[in-house]
Design a protein around this motif. Sequence first.
Motif: not given
Ligand SMILES: Nc1ncnc2c1ncn2[C@@H]1O[C@H](COP(=O)(O)OP(=O)(O)OP(=O)(O)O)[C@@H](O)[C@H]1O
Length: 276
Positions: A14, A36-38, A40, A82, A188
């Motif tokens: 990913t 899951g957009a990335g 965080t 978060q 969000h």
């Molecule tokens: N420590 C980790 N190990 C494995 N995969 C991860 C890890 N952290 C994030 N991911 C993956 O990376 C992608 C982006 O995750 P991220 O948490 O950055 O999204 P997000 O935009 O903050 O989501 P949300 O709005 O749900 O908080 C997702 O597919 C998630 O499953």
Amino acid sequence: MIETTALTKAFGRTRAVDEVTLSTGRGVIGLLGPNGAGKTTLLRMAATVLAPDAGELRLLGLDPSRAGERVEIRRRLGYLPQSPGLYPGFTPYDMVDYVAVLKEHTDRAWRRQEARRVLEAVELTDVMHKKIRSLSGGMRQRVALACAMVGDPDLLVLDEPANGLDPDQRLRLRSLLSTSSTVLMSTHNISEVSALCQRVYVMFDGRIRFTGTPADLAGLAVGRVWEDDRQDPDAIRSWLTSTGTYRHLGHPPSGAQVVDPTLDDGYLLLARKEHT
Ligand SMILES: Nc1ncnc2c1ncn2[C@@H]1O[C@H](COP(=O)(O)OP(=O)(O)OP(=O)(O)O)[C@@H](O)[C@H]1O
């Protein structure tokens, strides 16, 4: 303030952040995107808690991959994760003081004053000597915010800061952030973005797909929103509003009553384009 070039972070297969290039400048910057957009992952890199796999990152003009510069960045940066790792057995005062110590503030009198200042800013002085485990979820979020604000950072990185806050505290947060120098925050909550942000980034699948002002984002849907009293099967989205009329997004049929778009309309249209 935050500059990235082709910044990339992958977890296995990913690509959570995929060659992101941006330059934020000052002000409050909102980061939108679906789960899951990335977002965080990008914020964690901007907060120096996660190292990129590839690409360039500069924070406050400094390079976080160099140990000496990273220390300087951390002194000038506040981060709200978060899931804040608060210690339940600490009081809000202890927690804020602990963060000040980690930031190498050795002057006890200064720390005392600073703890009071940040706890006052989030309206927690009345519970500042209670154990964190006894506080409500929204109060804990405000303790975490207070921790991020210690030392009046030049750069605030906030992951969903309004999470769990009641409407009063959301307003309070808005006024706090409007006086901060540079803030990168994920959310969000689109109304938070319209109320607070000078600039907005929208991420999908690890990439930034939109950069502009909130008005630019709403502007994406100009001429693409209409309302009437029936559902429209040809619209890409149709929903019933509180006034009992249907709002539609897409290509309006002839004679449709086209209305001004909101930020939500712009975001929904962008999200739809990304997934078709
Ligand atoms: N420590 C980790 N190990 C494995 N995969 C991860 C890890 N952290 C994030 N991911 C993956 O990376 C992608 C982006 O995750 P991220 O948490 O950055 O999204 P997000 O935009 O903050 O989501 P949300 O709005 O749900 O908080 C997702 O597919 C998630 O499953």
